[in-house]
Write a protein that holds these residues in place. Structure first.
Motif, short mmCIF file in Angstrom:
data_model
loop_
_atom_site.label_atom_id
_atom_site.label_comp_id
_atom_site.label_asym_id
_atom_site.label_seq_id
_atom_site.Cartn_x
_atom_site.Cartn_y
_atom_site.Cartn_z
N LYS A 63 0.83 -1.22 0.00
CA LYS A 63 0.00 0.00 0.00
C LYS A 63 0.85 1.26 0.00
CE LYS A 63 -3.27 -2.13 3.16
NZ LYS A 63 -3.68 -2.01 4.56
N ARG A 64 2.14 1.13 0.25
CA ARG A 64 3.01 2.31 0.36
C ARG A 64 3.29 2.88 -1.03
NH1 ARG A 64 6.32 1.36 5.92
NH2 ARG A 64 4.46 0.66 6.99
N VAL A 65 3.20 4.17 -1.14
CA VAL A 65 3.32 4.80 -2.46
C VAL A 65 4.68 5.48 -2.62
CG1 VAL A 65 0.83 5.18 -2.65
CG2 VAL A 65 2.30 7.01 -1.76
N PHE A 106 -5.66 9.14 -5.27
CA PHE A 106 -5.00 9.89 -4.20
C PHE A 106 -5.83 9.83 -2.93
CE2 PHE A 106 -4.47 13.76 -1.69
CZ PHE A 106 -3.11 13.70 -1.45
N HIS A 107 -5.13 9.64 -1.80
CA HIS A 107 -5.78 9.70 -0.49
C HIS A 107 -4.82 10.40 0.46
CE1 HIS A 107 -7.60 8.47 3.32
NE2 HIS A 107 -8.70 8.31 2.61
N PRO A 108 -5.32 11.27 1.35
CA PRO A 108 -4.43 12.01 2.26
C PRO A 108 -3.51 11.12 3.10
CG PRO A 108 -6.63 12.94 2.33
CD PRO A 108 -6.72 11.71 1.47
N THR A 109 -3.90 9.86 3.37
CA THR A 109 -3.03 8.97 4.15
C THR A 109 -1.71 8.70 3.41
OG1 THR A 109 -4.11 7.03 3.20
CG2 THR A 109 -4.92 7.80 5.34
N LEU A 114 5.71 10.32 3.94
CA LEU A 114 6.17 10.48 2.56
C LEU A 114 7.42 11.35 2.60
CD1 LEU A 114 5.27 9.70 -0.37
CD2 LEU A 114 4.21 11.94 -0.50
N VAL A 115 8.59 10.72 2.44
CA VAL A 115 9.85 11.45 2.66
C VAL A 115 10.69 11.44 1.39
CG1 VAL A 115 9.90 10.97 5.14
CG2 VAL A 115 10.96 9.36 3.55
N THR A 131 8.85 9.02 -1.07
CA THR A 131 8.39 7.64 -0.91
C THR A 131 8.00 7.30 0.52
OG1 THR A 131 8.92 5.33 -1.42
CG2 THR A 131 10.73 6.68 -0.57
N GLN A 132 7.07 6.36 0.65
CA GLN A 132 6.74 5.76 1.94
C GLN A 132 7.44 4.41 2.10
OE1 GLN A 132 2.42 5.54 1.41
NE2 GLN A 132 2.12 7.16 2.92
#
Length: 248
Positions: A63-65, A106-109, A114-115, A131-132
């Motif tokens: 799930k990490r984008v 897109f979702h705020p989570t 996100l760095v 990236t997360q």
């Protein structure tokens, strides 16, 4: 005898996740060593022991984008500083590139943790990765990283005549910065006032400092590629998701 390592460090070395993710997964009971759940933070393992993770960890990781931003001048890569805004503020539904083909919504989570995976100076533009995913961050900013980064650099020679071939060779190989030898680079003229740099490292303001050493003043700097991922036609100030078929 081989020394034991912290489990989180070993998981990072194996490319399973980042150390921070490892600690999170250990605490949740998602990590096994030789088939036995290990849930105590700070646990150690020997290099020959088999480390596996539960399916929940893989599902969480999927799930990490990872987001690609065309950073304009005037934005900082990471935390806000000196009144300048961080590039992550550009990641909004309105700024998403309309030609992004990624199926994600897109979702705020997605903004949580996100760095930036690497820096791009405030007065530089081009491709910035946010990236997360700890695996991608490690790949792009780890000390043993070998991912190429490509830049177009507009320059002005501050001495009489043109840049000598010997100084162009110096830019490619043979420079020292802060007492450490730089890795070999690929530097060639793109046109009369623009150089193309390909580096495998990214010390602070490295290209600008390299240019200064041979009498070149940098007028503009744009990062156009990181590994196998190119900036392409992504408009300045906009972003898109890293595609499932793309790899750095």
């Amino acid at each position: 005898m081989t020394e034991p390592l912290r489990l989180s460090k070993r998981m990072s070395e194996l490319g399973l996740c980042s150390r921070r993710e490892a600690d999170e997964w250990i605490a949740r009971g998602w990590v096994r060593v030789d088939g036995v759940v290990v849930s105590e933070l700070g646990s150690k393992v020997l290099p020959h022991q088999k480390v596996t993770v539960e399916r929940q960890a893989a599902a969480e990781q999927s799930k990490r984008v990872t987001v690609l931003v065309h950073k304009p001048i005037g934005f900082v890569s990471g935390q806000a500083e000196d009144g300048y805004r961080p590039a992550v503020v550009l990641v909004t539904p309105e700024n998403r590139w309309e030609e992004d083909r990624a199926p994600m919504r897109f979702h705020p989570t997605q903004l949580r943790s996100l760095v930036p995976a690497g820096r791009l100076d405030i007065d530089s533009t081009g491709l910035l990765v946010l990236t997360q995913d700890g695996r991608i961050a490690k790949q792009l900013v780890g000390e043993d990283g070998k991912v190429e980064k490509e830049y177009l650099v507009r320059v002005e020679y501050t001495r009489p005549g043109r840049l000598p071939d010997a100084d162009l060779k110096r830019l490619n190989f043979g420079m020292t910065m802060d007492g450490k030898k730089l890795k070999p680079a690929q530097v060639r003229w793109q046109n009369d006032d623009q150089l193309r740099f390909v580096l495998q490292e990214g010390r602070k303001r490295q290209i600008r400092r390299m240019c200064e050493m041979v009498g070149l003043r940098v007028l503009g700097l744009k990062r156009v590629r990181i590994g196998g991922v190119a900036l392409g036609d992504l408009p300045q100030g906009q972003w898109r998701y890293l595609g499932a078929d793309e790899q750095f």
